[in-house]
Design a protein around this motif. Sequence first.
Motif, PDB file in Angstrom:
ATOM      1  N   GLU A  83       5.125   9.415   0.650  1.00 57.59           N
ATOM      2  CA  GLU A  83       3.998   8.565   1.044  1.00 57.59           C
ATOM      3  C   GLU A  83       4.311   7.783   2.313  1.00 57.59           C
ATOM      4  N   TRP A  87       2.187   8.238   5.674  1.00 60.43           N
ATOM      5  CA  TRP A  87       1.492   7.073   6.230  1.00 60.43           C
ATOM      6  C   TRP A  87       1.873   6.870   7.700  1.00 60.43           C
ATOM      7  N   HIS A 156       1.375  -1.264   2.197  1.00 53.88           N
ATOM      8  CA  HIS A 156       0.800  -0.002   1.711  1.00 53.88           C
ATOM      9  C   HIS A 156       1.552   0.513   0.490  1.00 53.88           C
ATOM     10  N   GLN A 157       2.873   0.494   0.524  1.00 51.67           N
ATOM     11  CA  GLN A 157       3.657   1.002  -0.599  1.00 51.67           C
ATOM     12  C   GLN A 157       3.415   0.178  -1.860  1.00 51.67           C
ATOM     13  N   GLU A 160      -0.137   0.984  -3.258  1.00 51.54           N
ATOM     14  CA  GLU A 160      -0.208   2.286  -3.903  1.00 51.54           C
ATOM     15  C   GLU A 160       0.582   2.334  -5.215  1.00 51.54           C
ATOM     16  N   ALA A 186      -2.416  -3.318  -8.013  1.00 48.77           N
ATOM     17  CA  ALA A 186      -1.919  -1.975  -8.322  1.00 48.77           C
ATOM     18  C   ALA A 186      -1.566  -1.856  -9.799  1.00 48.77           C
ATOM     19  N   LYS A 191      -1.825   2.084 -11.047  1.00 46.91           N
ATOM     20  CA  LYS A 191      -1.505   2.977  -9.935  1.00 46.91           C
ATOM     21  C   LYS A 191      -0.010   3.253  -9.885  1.00 46.91           C
ATOM     22  N   GLY A 192       0.322   4.439  -9.378  1.00 44.53           N
ATOM     23  CA  GLY A 192       1.706   4.770  -9.106  1.00 44.53           C
ATOM     24  C   GLY A 192       2.603   4.708 -10.323  1.00 44.53           C
TER      25      GLY A 192
END
Length: 289
Positions: A83, A87, A156-157, A160, A186, A191-192
């Motif tokens: 990812e 990105w 972003h990490q 996500e 998140a 998520k994730g």
Amino acid sequence: MPMLLLKGTYKIVGASPDGDSVRFYPDNPDQWDLLHGRRVRRNRSGGAQLRLDGIDTLETHYRPPRGPELHQPAPFAGQAADELLSWLGFEDVQRNTHGIVTDSSPASRPGYILTRSADVHGRCVALAGRGTDAPGRSGTLLTVTPDHLRETANHHQLAEGLAYPTFYRKLFVDLRKEMTAAVEQARQADKGLWPKDQTHSGAKVEGMSTLTDTAALLPKLFRRLADYLQLNDGDASLEGFPDYLEQRDDRLFILSTGQWTGFDTIVKVTNGNTVRLTHDPEDLVFDEK
């Protein structure tokens, strides 16, 4: 939060980037010397390894002081690495059996970083942005706001769900709060890695394979557990783990209680081999060594 802005490029061929670390080459390598404190270690072309500030992704290649290289469970360690590179704008990334990138399209991508210092290993601790539209002039200080943070790979990490928040003392409060908000969203959205996370609920450690194959844990906890199991010569009992942590003396601040303490005080071992943290990762601020 004033930070030094450096423009440059990301290059990954010949390196082994993971979800929170990648190599960056400033357009003007002399600008590394504008940082105070610890020096950034750079190669002969001026490139240096970044450590993305405020986040920690599952380990893809961790080597304890004793024993072979280890990793945390798939798929999340690999997903975080993929990812980050996606990105930043890299495609068709090829790696060899050791995780080293042998080819990518394109060979480099433009970007910028915002930084204040290097860590004890000489890695530049930074917020990583992409593209040519940096929010300032390279080599100058920028007062970094939550709006700037939202444009970085660090944010972003977390958004996500592919990184744990791992805060250190030098990260300013407004940026920490923005990162915490991304984490909470998140987690609430499953998520994730969050549906599989066992950091707070507890993981039953039956050996090193638990750490490498099944249990999704805060990487700092994973690293300390891996070091301890290697030192313990294969014995999976964690009864001595709190004492081991006390000896390591990782100091931290608990935000919800306002207490400075040691990592050992928030790690609980029950039934001999089940381990968990008593606080969520975003409630902790670690002291830099």
